[in-house]
Design a protein around this motif. Structure first.
Motif, PDB file in Angstrom:
ATOM      1  N   ARG A  23       0.758  -1.200  -0.109  1.00  0.00           N
ATOM      2  CA  ARG A  23      -0.133   0.060  -0.003  1.00  0.00           C
ATOM      3  C   ARG A  23       1.001   1.160  -0.026  1.00  0.00           C
ATOM      4  N   GLN A  24       1.857   1.350   0.691  1.00  0.00           N
ATOM      5  CA  GLN A  24       2.975   2.444   0.979  1.00  0.00           C
ATOM      6  C   GLN A  24       3.454   2.567  -0.296  1.00  0.00           C
ATOM      7  N   ALA A  26       2.458   1.703  -3.466  1.00  0.00           N
ATOM      8  CA  ALA A  26       1.181   2.217  -4.384  1.00  0.00           C
ATOM      9  C   ALA A  26       0.965   3.803  -4.238  1.00  0.00           C
ATOM     10  N   ILE A  27       0.935   4.046  -2.933  1.00  0.00           N
ATOM     11  CA  ILE A  27       0.705   5.493  -2.877  1.00  0.00           C
ATOM     12  C   ILE A  27       1.817   6.386  -3.348  1.00  0.00           C
ATOM     13  N   ALA A  28       3.183   5.950  -2.979  1.00  0.00           N
ATOM     14  CA  ALA A  28       4.420   6.703  -3.476  1.00  0.00           C
ATOM     15  C   ALA A  28       4.392   6.648  -4.876  1.00  0.00           C
ATOM     16  N   LEU A  29       4.036   5.622  -5.559  1.00  0.00           N
ATOM     17  CA  LEU A  29       4.162   5.490  -7.111  1.00  0.00           C
ATOM     18  C   LEU A  29       2.837   6.186  -7.575  1.00  0.00           C
ATOM     19  N   ASP A  30       1.803   6.408  -7.042  1.00  0.00           N
ATOM     20  CA  ASP A  30       0.587   6.826  -7.416  1.00  0.00           C
ATOM     21  C   ASP A  30      -0.111   5.909  -8.474  1.00  0.00           C
ATOM     22  N   TYR A  31      -0.043   4.431  -7.834  1.00  0.00           N
ATOM     23  CA  TYR A  31      -0.815   3.446  -8.485  1.00  0.00           C
ATOM     24  C   TYR A  31      -1.786   2.878  -7.204  1.00  0.00           C
ATOM     25  N   SER A  32      -2.874   1.808  -7.887  1.00  0.00           N
ATOM     26  CA  SER A  32      -3.511   1.320  -6.825  1.00  0.00           C
ATOM     27  C   SER A  32      -2.934   0.447  -5.983  1.00  0.00           C
ATOM     28  N   LYS A  52       8.936   5.245 -12.552  1.00  0.00           N
ATOM     29  CA  LYS A  52       8.838   5.556 -11.221  1.00  0.00           C
ATOM     30  C   LYS A  52       9.368   5.026  -9.962  1.00  0.00           C
ATOM     31  N   HIS A  62      10.920  10.874  -1.088  1.00  0.00           N
ATOM     32  CA  HIS A  62       9.399  10.792  -1.703  1.00  0.00           C
ATOM     33  C   HIS A  62       8.420  10.235  -1.068  1.00  0.00           C
TER      34      HIS A  62
END
Length: 64
Positions: A23-24, A26-32, A52, A62
């Motif tokens: 989850r972390q 995904a958030i950092a990479l702007d993916y689900s 990314k 980041h």
């Protein structure tokens, strides 16, 4: 000896080296988170994610 590591396995290894949950990351990479999980499990193709991934090469600022 040939390395048969999949991209998903590589991604899990790098993510864990940086003590990140899926989850972390995904958030950092702007993916689900579902997409990241699917990549790690080999269920989805990897599209446009490599640009990314610099986040896993020491740019942890980041991730805050």
């Amino acid at each position: 000896m040939k390395n048969n590591t999949t991209f998903g396995e590589f991604l899990v290894k790098k993510r864990l080296e940086h003590n990140l949950s899926a989850r972390q990351l995904a958030i950092a990479l702007d993916y689900s988170p579902v997409y990241i999980c699917d990549i790690e499990k080999g269920r989805k193709p990897v599209l446009y994610i490599s640009d990314k991934l610099t986040i896993l090469h020491g740019q942890s600022d980041h991730l805050s």
